[in-house]
Design a protein around this motif. Structure first.
Motif, PDB file in Angstrom:
ATOM      1  N   ALA A  66      -1.026  -1.064  -4.657  1.00 57.78           N
ATOM      2  CA  ALA A  66      -1.338  -2.049  -3.620  1.00 57.78           C
ATOM      3  C   ALA A  66      -0.069  -2.718  -3.128  1.00 57.78           C
ATOM      4  CB  ALA A  66      -2.326  -3.080  -4.158  1.00 57.78           C
ATOM      5  N   SER A  67       0.844  -3.026  -4.046  1.00 51.27           N
ATOM      6  CA  SER A  67       2.119  -3.617  -3.639  1.00 51.27           C
ATOM      7  C   SER A  67       3.154  -3.364  -4.713  1.00 51.27           C
ATOM      8  CB  SER A  67       1.987  -5.128  -3.406  1.00 51.27           C
ATOM      9  OG  SER A  67       1.719  -5.802  -4.626  1.00 51.27           O
ATOM     10  N   ILE A  68       4.390  -3.237  -4.271  1.00 54.45           N
ATOM     11  CA  ILE A  68       5.528  -3.057  -5.165  1.00 54.45           C
ATOM     12  C   ILE A  68       6.592  -4.061  -4.747  1.00 54.45           C
ATOM     13  CG2 ILE A  68       7.319  -1.505  -5.983  1.00 54.45           C
ATOM     14  CD1 ILE A  68       5.500   0.819  -5.362  1.00 54.45           C
ATOM     15  N   SER A  69       6.979  -4.937  -5.685  1.00 54.92           N
ATOM     16  CA  SER A  69       8.013  -5.938  -5.425  1.00 54.92           C
ATOM     17  C   SER A  69       9.276  -5.526  -6.167  1.00 54.92           C
ATOM     18  CB  SER A  69       7.564  -7.325  -5.901  1.00 54.92           C
ATOM     19  OG  SER A  69       6.399  -7.725  -5.215  1.00 54.92           O
ATOM     20  N   LEU A  70      10.411  -5.568  -5.454  1.00 57.10           N
ATOM     21  CA  LEU A  70      11.678  -5.108  -5.994  1.00 57.10           C
ATOM     22  C   LEU A  70      12.696  -6.225  -5.978  1.00 57.10           C
ATOM     23  CD1 LEU A  70      11.817  -1.833  -3.902  1.00 57.10           C
ATOM     24  CD2 LEU A  70      10.836  -2.116  -6.178  1.00 57.10           C
ATOM     25  N   ASP A  71      13.453  -6.346  -7.085  1.00 57.37           N
ATOM     26  CA  ASP A  71      14.529  -7.319  -7.186  1.00 57.37           C
ATOM     27  C   ASP A  71      15.741  -6.608  -7.776  1.00 57.37           C
ATOM     28  OD1 ASP A  71      16.312  -9.363  -7.760  1.00 57.37           O
ATOM     29  OD2 ASP A  71      14.740 -10.785  -8.304  1.00 57.37           O
ATOM     30  N   GLN A  72      16.641  -6.191  -6.862  1.00 54.94           N
ATOM     31  CA  GLN A  72      17.779  -5.415  -7.313  1.00 54.94           C
ATOM     32  C   GLN A  72      18.778  -6.271  -8.079  1.00 54.94           C
ATOM     33  OE1 GLN A  72      18.064  -2.213  -7.129  1.00 54.94           O
ATOM     34  NE2 GLN A  72      20.071  -2.142  -8.092  1.00 54.94           N
ATOM     35  N   ALA A 105      -1.905  -0.257  -9.307  1.00 59.40           N
ATOM     36  CA  ALA A 105      -1.416   1.121  -9.284  1.00 59.40           C
ATOM     37  C   ALA A 105      -2.418   2.069  -9.938  1.00 59.40           C
ATOM     38  CB  ALA A 105      -0.064   1.217  -9.988  1.00 59.40           C
ATOM     39  N   VAL A 106      -2.572   3.255  -9.361  1.00 62.57           N
ATOM     40  CA  VAL A 106      -3.465   4.281  -9.898  1.00 62.57           C
ATOM     41  C   VAL A 106      -2.788   5.633  -9.734  1.00 62.57           C
ATOM     42  CG1 VAL A 106      -5.697   5.429  -9.726  1.00 62.57           C
ATOM     43  CG2 VAL A 106      -5.540   2.962  -9.355  1.00 62.57           C
ATOM     44  N   LEU A 107      -2.764   6.419 -10.831  1.00 60.81           N
ATOM     45  CA  LEU A 107      -2.246   7.784 -10.780  1.00 60.81           C
ATOM     46  C   LEU A 107      -3.438   8.734 -10.699  1.00 60.81           C
ATOM     47  CD1 LEU A 107       0.052   9.886 -11.045  1.00 60.81           C
ATOM     48  CD2 LEU A 107      -0.277   9.757 -13.526  1.00 60.81           C
ATOM     49  N   SER A 108      -3.440   9.588  -9.674  1.00 62.14           N
ATOM     50  CA  SER A 108      -4.522  10.562  -9.483  1.00 62.14           C
ATOM     51  C   SER A 108      -3.970  11.972  -9.650  1.00 62.14           C
ATOM     52  CB  SER A 108      -5.149  10.418  -8.095  1.00 62.14           C
ATOM     53  OG  SER A 108      -5.755   9.150  -7.956  1.00 62.14           O
ATOM     54  N   PHE A 109      -4.749  12.825 -10.330  1.00 61.56           N
ATOM     55  CA  PHE A 109      -4.375  14.215 -10.545  1.00 61.56           C
ATOM     56  C   PHE A 109      -5.547  15.093 -10.129  1.00 61.56           C
ATOM     57  CE2 PHE A 109      -4.008  17.916 -13.532  1.00 61.56           C
ATOM     58  CZ  PHE A 109      -2.894  18.484 -12.923  1.00 61.56           C
ATOM     59  N   MET A 110      -5.271  16.023  -9.226  1.00 68.75           N
ATOM     60  CA  MET A 110      -6.295  16.900  -8.672  1.00 68.75           C
ATOM     61  C   MET A 110      -7.469  16.100  -8.101  1.00 68.75           C
ATOM     62  SD  MET A 110      -5.107  19.882  -8.900  1.00 68.75           S
ATOM     63  CE  MET A 110      -3.925  20.904  -9.782  1.00 68.75           C
ATOM     64  N   GLY A 111      -7.120  14.979  -7.463  1.00 69.20           N
ATOM     65  CA  GLY A 111      -8.122  14.141  -6.835  1.00 69.20           C
ATOM     66  C   GLY A 111      -8.881  13.239  -7.779  1.00 69.20           C
ATOM     67  N   VAL A 112      -8.546  13.273  -9.077  1.00 69.62           N
ATOM     68  CA  VAL A 112      -9.264  12.465 -10.070  1.00 69.62           C
ATOM     69  C   VAL A 112      -8.329  11.374 -10.582  1.00 69.62           C
ATOM     70  CG1 VAL A 112     -10.469  12.467 -12.283  1.00 69.62           C
ATOM     71  CG2 VAL A 112     -10.654  14.442 -10.747  1.00 69.62           C
ATOM     72  N   PRO A 113      -8.696  10.095 -10.463  1.00 63.43           N
ATOM     73  CA  PRO A 113      -7.878   9.026 -11.040  1.00 63.43           C
ATOM     74  C   PRO A 113      -7.837   9.167 -12.565  1.00 63.43           C
ATOM     75  CG  PRO A 113      -9.468   8.149  -9.466  1.00 63.43           C
ATOM     76  CD  PRO A 113      -9.858   9.569  -9.733  1.00 63.43           C
ATOM     77  N   ILE A 114      -6.643   9.298 -13.139  1.00 61.30           N
ATOM     78  CA  ILE A 114      -6.531   9.498 -14.585  1.00 61.30           C
ATOM     79  C   ILE A 114      -5.800   8.360 -15.278  1.00 61.30           C
ATOM     80  CG2 ILE A 114      -6.591  12.009 -14.360  1.00 61.30           C
ATOM     81  CD1 ILE A 114      -3.557  12.000 -14.811  1.00 61.30           C
ATOM     82  N   LEU A 115      -5.062   7.543 -14.537  1.00 62.66           N
ATOM     83  CA  LEU A 115      -4.320   6.470 -15.191  1.00 62.66           C
ATOM     84  C   LEU A 115      -4.295   5.242 -14.301  1.00 62.66           C
ATOM     85  CD1 LEU A 115      -2.619   5.735 -17.681  1.00 62.66           C
ATOM     86  CD2 LEU A 115      -0.595   6.460 -16.414  1.00 62.66           C
ATOM     87  N   ASN A 122       0.833  -1.215   0.000  1.00 59.13           N
ATOM     88  CA  ASN A 122       0.000   0.000   0.000  1.00 59.13           C
ATOM     89  C   ASN A 122       0.866   1.263   0.000  1.00 59.13           C
ATOM     90  OD1 ASN A 122      -2.448  -1.389  -0.033  1.00 59.13           O
ATOM     91  ND2 ASN A 122      -2.466  -1.574   2.204  1.00 59.13           N
ATOM     92  N   ALA A 123       1.635   1.416  -1.066  1.00 63.82           N
ATOM     93  CA  ALA A 123       2.602   2.518  -1.153  1.00 63.82           C
ATOM     94  C   ALA A 123       2.014   3.710  -1.897  1.00 63.82           C
ATOM     95  CB  ALA A 123       3.863   2.030  -1.862  1.00 63.82           C
ATOM     96  N   THR A 124       2.507   4.906  -1.566  1.00 62.06           N
ATOM     97  CA  THR A 124       2.186   6.129  -2.298  1.00 62.06           C
ATOM     98  C   THR A 124       3.485   6.811  -2.692  1.00 62.06           C
ATOM     99  OG1 THR A 124       2.127   7.542  -0.337  1.00 62.06           O
ATOM    100  CG2 THR A 124       0.071   6.442  -0.974  1.00 62.06           C
ATOM    101  N   TYR A 125       3.388   7.676  -3.707  1.00 65.09           N
ATOM    102  CA  TYR A 125       4.581   8.379  -4.203  1.00 65.09           C
ATOM    103  C   TYR A 125       4.144   9.677  -4.848  1.00 65.09           C
ATOM    104  CZ  TYR A 125       8.578   9.466  -7.197  1.00 65.09           C
ATOM    105  OH  TYR A 125       9.618  10.083  -7.813  1.00 65.09           O
ATOM    106  N   THR A 126       4.850  10.770  -4.542  1.00 66.66           N
ATOM    107  CA  THR A 126       4.586  12.062  -5.169  1.00 66.66           C
ATOM    108  C   THR A 126       5.797  12.959  -4.965  1.00 66.66           C
ATOM    109  OG1 THR A 126       3.054  13.929  -5.306  1.00 66.66           O
ATOM    110  CG2 THR A 126       3.532  13.082  -3.107  1.00 66.66           C
ATOM    111  N   THR A 127       5.886  14.020  -5.777  1.00 65.97           N
ATOM    112  CA  THR A 127       6.925  15.036  -5.581  1.00 65.97           C
ATOM    113  C   THR A 127       6.323  16.361  -5.129  1.00 65.97           C
ATOM    114  OG1 THR A 127       6.809  15.624  -7.931  1.00 65.97           O
ATOM    115  CG2 THR A 127       8.469  14.004  -7.291  1.00 65.97           C
ATOM    116  N   CYS A 128       5.012  16.405  -4.890  1.00 64.98           N
ATOM    117  CA  CYS A 128       4.353  17.625  -4.436  1.00 64.98           C
ATOM    118  C   CYS A 128       4.676  17.853  -2.965  1.00 64.98           C
ATOM    119  CB  CYS A 128       2.844  17.529  -4.636  1.00 64.98           C
ATOM    120  SG  CYS A 128       2.361  17.369  -6.368  1.00 64.98           S
ATOM    121  N   GLN A 129       5.232  19.010  -2.658  1.00 65.70           N
ATOM    122  CA  GLN A 129       5.660  19.276  -1.292  1.00 65.70           C
ATOM    123  C   GLN A 129       4.470  19.605  -0.397  1.00 65.70           C
ATOM    124  OE1 GLN A 129       8.863  18.570  -0.586  1.00 65.70           O
ATOM    125  NE2 GLN A 129       8.717  17.929  -2.735  1.00 65.70           N
TER     126      GLN A 129
END
Length: 801
Positions: free
Chosen positions: A192-198, A208-218, A169-176
């Motif tokens: 919901a989940s991110i699996s990493l294999d370095q 995964a869902v990208l939201s812009f101005m509170g609206v899911p767009i992708l 259940n991760a989130t990510y943004t660059t908005c301060q």
């Protein structure tokens, strides 16, 4: 229009938040992904040698602990209360309470836990970690990454080992974050989940869902991505455009990472008025050769009566033999082909090599050794005709064989050059009906075999204040025509000698203008050339053309390029140049130049349709450039006819560039009787209009959030009183995202033009969605600067804990 050129946006979509999270957790500095403005992913030469991974030295690093109270048993366990800290290598763990079990190498941190791993910060209530094995979990972590100041949070991070982790259940943004309990970022990515294999440098995200101005767009149900600079196959962000002819254009690219030194991009494009265009690009980089193949295929173009449309281009370069004793050889291929005459007009934004009306197809083999060079070439042309403006197709060269030897200071300061060439000229008759192009110029010259030899010797004499260069040339050529000329000749021979003398002086003096000290020069120059008349006007012309009249060509022996015409000359060119130089740096602050030819006899050798040149005085050339101040620069050239007292051709350009993101350039170009155009381009913050000058954050960083920028370029024909090409756009910098809208008009023929509207959203540190507006601005606006273009990677010591 057809293919997304900037694969960096693709990589960013895959890399973030993935690469940022992985970099912070696993290899903080090596896997931060591509910057917003980086070019396409780099290919790596083959064979790729993978270096062995060094043994993990983590256990050999010393461990430091400190706190208000420390107690425990030696080599068994340590308990730290109050301001607890554990440091090992580039990892620092802080908490209210920290327990470390040495036999198990297990650290347990409780209360206000904070990890600083090479400048990337994680905070949360509870951490349990086997330090050496890097196994454990972090409950409810919040994280902030050094590279782009992005942050997010998750319910839990499970560390499987030092190479693998799962984020829940991760989130990510660059908005301060701003003050206020109800604040939400303008854009945010949730997964919901991110699996990493370095170890494999790959990752995957689910839900995964990208939201812009509170609206899911992708929404992205499943997503795989690379963790480092290693490329990853997968779908790329779609691009959308609106074209006045093709309609709505939707491109869904797919990137295929075939190998470290080979990749391909498929970019099918839906054009609502035409159909589906299938585009692809293949790149390869081997140890001894490299190249790019591009192609497009549009079956059943509905705007062209169901005609199948296609375009193809290929570039290949290959060194063949690189031995000092035997010289160096190489092979080059440049192939360009399209389906029909209207391709350049309908697909003006496809591969730039296919948007011209003359498409070159070249293959050349070259060899050089100690001043000697040999080359073999085959060149064929595809000519795209326009009923309103037909052109004469150039001659094919099949083949052309050239040998050349040049030596400087061969003997007592003499420089020599010998060149020999054999070319078979053939003409490709356009495969179009004569009634389609009734005004097309006819080709009446026969095909021919031409051989020429050029021998040249010169002896430069020069010192810091003067130079004299006498030069002698002998040019001879032989023709064998495949059909007789109008005179009945089937062969012809011409030999033309030439003598020239180039000379000049350089005077210097200290000077002072506008309160500044300069070193001023005066550089008079005289150039004399004599070439006797040899009758050549009766011969066909296969590759000669009149050289442009400018400061580069006025001091040359021949008025024509190519080898079918050697002008008979008895003329003297006189000129002078004066410069203002900075005495400390040598930088040129200003330059003024003038030159004119004095002809002592008529020039009788001409191109077909050209009259004998009889004027004793040529047009005057005036040129000047000024850059007294760093923010201002101007230059201009005027060709003036003293007999008519009129300017034949004029070009004047001015540029004002007071700082980052502020540039205005204007150019005026006039050619008497042909064209008169005004070209203006700019990038400027609109906030300046209401007194908000912004912050000087440096190139590639913008001027702060909440800023509007105007961008554009207008090419206006004063003679026709109409806009030729135009681009107008607006950019908005919200800090963590950028918005662009661009309106574009490109001339696609004498009476036709294409128009587009481009929209683009750039989520800083993540991806770009929309059309290729950024590429259009960079290609067309002089000195355009990206609002986000990081040029350096922050050091972990800038966030040292």
């Amino acid at each position: 229009m057809h293919h997304p050129r900037n694969k960096a946006s693709i990589a960013r979509f895959a890399l973030s938040p993935v690469a940022m999270v992985a970099a912070a957790l696993l290899q903080p500095l090596a896997a931060q992904g591509q910057d917003a403005a980086e070019p396409s992913p780099r290919l790596r030469g083959s064979p790729v040698l993978r270096e062995d991974v060094a043994p993990d030295a983590r256990s050999q690093l010393p461990t430091f602990v400190e706190g208000d109270r420390i107690q425990g048993r030696t080599d068994i366990e340590t308990s730290i209360e109050g301001n607890a800290m554990l440091r090992r290598g580039d990892t620092v763990i802080r908490a209210r309470r920290l327990e470390y079990n040495q036999p198990k190498d297990l650290a347990r941190a409780i209360g206000d836990v904070r990890i600083n791993k090479a400048g990337n910060v994680f905070e949360g209530p509870l951490l349990e970690l086997e330090v050496d094995a890097f196994q454990g979990f972090f409950n409810e972590p919040r994280y902030r990454f050094l590279r782009n100041d992005a942050y997010g949070q998750a319910d839990r991070i499970d560390f499987i080992d030092d190479q693998r982790a799962v984020i829940r259940n991760a989130t990510y943004t660059t908005c301060q974050r701003r003050p206020g309990p109800s604040w939400m970022p303008d854009w945010i990515l949730r997964a919901a989940s991110i699996s990493l294999d370095q170890e494999e440098e790959t990752g995957s995200a689910e839900g995964a869902v990208l939201s812009f101005m509170g609206v899911p767009i992708l929404p992205v149900p499943a997503l795989s991505f690379p963790l480092g600079d290693k490329r990853k196959s997968g779908l790329l962000p779609p691009t959308i455009g609106l074209d006045s002819k093709s309609g709505l254009e939707l491109t869904l690219p797919y990137y295929w990472n075939i190998a470290p030194n080979r990749d391909a991009t498929l970019y099918p494009t839906l054009m609502t008025r035409r159909g589906v265009d299938l585009g692809a690009e293949f790149r390869y980089l081997e140890r001894n050769y490299d190249g790019v193949l591009r192609g497009n295929y549009l079956p059943g173009d509905r705007l062209r009566n169901g005609q199948d449309r296609w375009g193809f281009s290929a570039n290949h370069a290959q060194p063949l033999l690189q031995l000092p004793a035997f010289g160096a050889s190489s092979l080059f291929l440049n192939l360009n082909r399209v389906s029909d005459d209207n391709y350049w007009r309908d697909f003006s934004r496809s591969s730039s090599s296919l948007t011209q009306r003359l498409l070159a197809n070249d293959a050349s083999l070259n060899w050089s050794w100690f001043g000697v060079s040999l080359s073999g070439r085959i060149q064929r042309w595809q000519t795209l005709q326009d009923v309103d403006s037909p052109i004469v197709p150039p001659y094919d060269r099949a083949p052309q064989l050239t040998a050349r030897h040049a030596r400087n200071n061969l003997w007592r300061g003499f420089d020599t050059l010998v060149e020999a060439d054999y070319t078979h000229f053939t003409h490709s008759v356009p495969q179009v009906a004569a009634d389609r192009f009734p005004t097309a110029p006819e080709v009446t010259q026969p095909n021919a075999h031409r051989t020429y030899t050029l021998a040249q010797v010169s002896r430069p004499f020069q010192s810091p204040g003067w130079f004299v260069v006498p030069k002698a040339q002998l040019h001879t050529r032989h023709y064998e025509f495949e059909s007789a000329l109008a005179t009945g000749e089937k062969t012809a021979d011409v030999t033309v000698p030439t003598f020239s003398l180039d000379s000049g002086l350089v005077f210097e003096r200290p000077a002072r203008f506008f309160g500044r000290a300069f070193q001023q020069t005066l550089e008079p120059r005289a150039f004399y050339v004599y070439t006797p008349f040899r009758d050549q006007n009766r011969l066909p012309n296969y590759d000669s053309g009149l050289n442009d009249f400018n400061f580069a060509t006025i001091y040359t022996e021949n008025a024509y390029g190519g080898h079918d015409r050697i002008a008979d000359n008895n003329l003297l060119t006189l000129g002078a140049t004066s410069r203002l130089l900075d005495p400390d740096t040598g930088a040129e602050a200003a330059k003024i130049a003038i030159a004119q030819r004095v002809r002592f006899k008529d020039q009788r050798v001409t191109l077909p349709g050209q009259e004998t040149v009889s004027e004793r005085l040529s047009d005057l050339l005036f040129g000047a450039s000024v850059s007294f101040f760093p923010q201002w620069s101007a230059e201009g050239t005027v060709q003036y006819n003293p007999k008519t007292q009129q300017s034949i051709r004029s070009t004047v350009g001015v540029r004002y560039n007071p700082g980052n993101y502020r540039v205005i350039s204007a150019a005026y170009r006039r050619q008497q009787g042909f064209s008169e155009q005004l070209d203006i381009g700019w990038q400027w913050p609109l906030n300046d209009l209401w007194g908000d000058k912004g912050q000087d954050l440096g190139p590639g960083m913008g001027e702060g959030e909440g800023r509007w920028y105007s961008v554009g370029r207008l090419n206006y024909s004063l003679r026709d009183r109409q806009l030729v090409d135009g681009i107008l756009g607006l950019e908005y910098d919200a800090g963590c995202w950028l918005g662009r809208i661009v309106v574009e008009r490109l001339q696609a023929g004498t009476n036709t033009s294409n128009k587009r509207i481009l929209f683009q959203l750039e989520f800083v540190g993540f991806s770009r969605l929309g059309s290729g507006a950024l590429q259009t601005l960079k290609q067309n606006i002089p000195r355009y600067q990206y609002l986000r273009e990081r040029t350096t990677t922050p050091s972990r010591f800038s966030n040292y804990d």
